[in-house]
Structure formats: structure tokens, C-alpha cells
Scaffold this active site. Sequence first.
Site, PDB file in Angstrom:
ATOM      1  N   ASP A   1       0.827  -1.196   0.000  1.00  0.00           N
ATOM      2  CA  ASP A   1       0.000   0.000   0.000  1.00  0.00           C
ATOM      3  C   ASP A   1       0.867   1.255   0.000  1.00  0.00           C
ATOM      4  O   ASP A   1       2.020   1.227   0.443  1.00  0.00           O
ATOM      5  CB  ASP A   1      -0.905   0.026   1.234  1.00  0.00           C
ATOM      6  CG  ASP A   1      -2.031  -0.994   1.163  1.00  0.00           C
ATOM      7  OD1 ASP A   1      -2.281  -1.522   0.067  1.00  0.00           O
ATOM      8  OD2 ASP A   1      -2.654  -1.255   2.205  1.00  0.00           O
TER       9      ASP A   1
ATOM     10  N   ARG B   1      -1.240  -0.451  -8.768  1.00  0.00           N
ATOM     11  CA  ARG B   1      -2.621  -0.081  -8.436  1.00  0.00           C
ATOM     12  C   ARG B   1      -2.751   1.441  -8.507  1.00  0.00           C
ATOM     13  O   ARG B   1      -2.005   2.167  -7.853  1.00  0.00           O
ATOM     14  CB  ARG B   1      -2.981  -0.564  -7.033  1.00  0.00           C
ATOM     15  CG  ARG B   1      -4.361  -0.107  -6.550  1.00  0.00           C
ATOM     16  CD  ARG B   1      -4.485  -0.211  -5.028  1.00  0.00           C
ATOM     17  NE  ARG B   1      -4.306  -1.569  -4.569  1.00  0.00           N
ATOM     18  CZ  ARG B   1      -3.842  -1.888  -3.359  1.00  0.00           C
ATOM     19  NH1 ARG B   1      -3.481  -0.942  -2.513  1.00  0.00           N
ATOM     20  NH2 ARG B   1      -3.716  -3.150  -3.003  1.00  0.00           N
TER      21      ARG B   1
END
Length: 295
Positions: free
Chosen positions: A107, A175
Site C-alpha cells: 500500500d 494499483r
Amino acid sequence: MIPPIANRFVAGESPAEALDHVRTVNQRNVNVIVNLLGEHYDDRAPASDDAAEYRSLVEDIANADLDACISVKPSQLGLDLGEDVFREELEGIVATAADRGVFVWIDMEDHTTTDATLDAYEELAREYYGGEDSDDSQSSSDPWADGGVGVCVQANLKRTREDVERLADVPGKVRFVKGAYDEPADVAYTDTQRVNEEYEALLEYAFEHFEDGVAVGSHDPAMIERAIELHEEYGTGFEVQMLMGVREDAQYDLAEEHEVWQYVPYGGRWKSYFYRRVMERKENLWFALRAIVGR
């Protein structure tokens, strides 16, 4: 035990509860990204404990043959204590995941962690998936059948276009999200329309220049539709990623034709995460209020 008011957005407090959710969602043709809640540790012990739980989770996913992977936060793995701590804990997870064929997402947090996160991602992606063996797996029908590593980038950061150009030939996934952190105006776009324009431009670049591995992390129907158009134009492999509890009907509908992954958090530190989900969208707030009054 997580109360009913929160279990729409959090799968439970234990790994077993999270994996039960994975099994349920897999039946609807939706894959799952499992995240153990935790971040910004100022002591090594909890960072090491979470890393150990992630390694165990990787084993459980592999042994159960589930359509699932994991996602970790740099500050959860000790980045606040030092980049060396973060790298050591992250590599232990990636090494286990590479051995077991489970994908690992990294992340992205606020702009102060971007360099450390991207550097770690690129190094580990090239080390574990950039060799001849990895090239062989990339030629199969499923280029990520033997695991892999990915990283998140945020469209609101002004630096991201250059970052994405750098990442185009890294053997991993990227992402794309709009960005959830309240960043200063000197490093980030603060106007919603400007962020949307930047997000679309990043998708266009990725679909044109990436061979595979584009992840559309968005609940915005317009951006998802644009990604589908770009996929049809360039043929680049992609997936859509959405949060547990947000537009789930749309997730199931989309999964009938495209690859969909649901981001599923679990763990004892669920209260702050639940609060963020409730406050960020009016629909989530109404859901919580209905749960409180029992309607």
C-alpha cells in the site's frame, strides 16, 4: 467481536474470519486482497508480530487454494522506525509469498513515504520476479500464477506521472488510486476535477505502455468504464479493485466479465478504519445510522 454495525466493512478480528469471507466472496467470482489492520508503529515488536501474521496468512491462503492475496502498509512493517526495518520485514513476507505463489501488494501512505515504498517495491520485484524463471511464468495464460508483487500510486500527487514512467518496466503490478490523504498543495492536486483528469491520464499511459498488471483501484463508474475502453484498445491486462462494503453489487456484476478484487481488512484495530469508511461517503453514514436504530 466486531459488532454488526462494522462488519460490513471489516471481515472480523481473526485470520480465520477473514478467510471465511474470502471463501464466500470467491463463490461470486470475486478475488480478495486481505489486509491486517495496523499502521505507524513506534516499536519493532508489533511490526514484527504483524509481519509474522502475514507470513502465516500467506501459508493459509496457499494451503486453502483460495483466490486471494495480501496487502501490507509500510508503516505497519516499521517504516517509522527506519527504512532498514521496513525492508527487512517486507522482504521476509515477499520471500515467503514467492515460495508459496501468493501475490503481495504494498500500500501507499502519505507523500513522505513514497520514495521508500517505491524503492522497496522495485528492488523486490526485480529480485524475486525479474529473472529467467519469472519470464517463463509471464508467458503463461496467467502471468501471476506464481505470485508477484505490486505497489499503489496516487493520482493526486504531482510526482506520480514520473513515478509511473519509472515503473513501466518493473516486473509487477501497479494499483492506481485517486489518493485518500490530505496532502499539502505544493505536492498534490487538491481540486477534485484536476485529480480525476490526472487519474484518467495515468490510466491511459499505463494501458499504452505497460505489458500487463494495471489495477484500477476505484469505485468511480466513469473511471472503470474508461479502463475497459482502454483495455479493448490496447489489450493490456487489468483488474478492478474495490473496498469491502462499498458498491458490492457492482463488484459482483462487474466480475461476470472482468477480473475484480475486493480489498478486505481484518484485525483488532478495526475502529479507526470503520470510522473512516463511515465518514467518507454519505451512503456509508446512512448504513451505520440504520444499523444503530435497528432498521
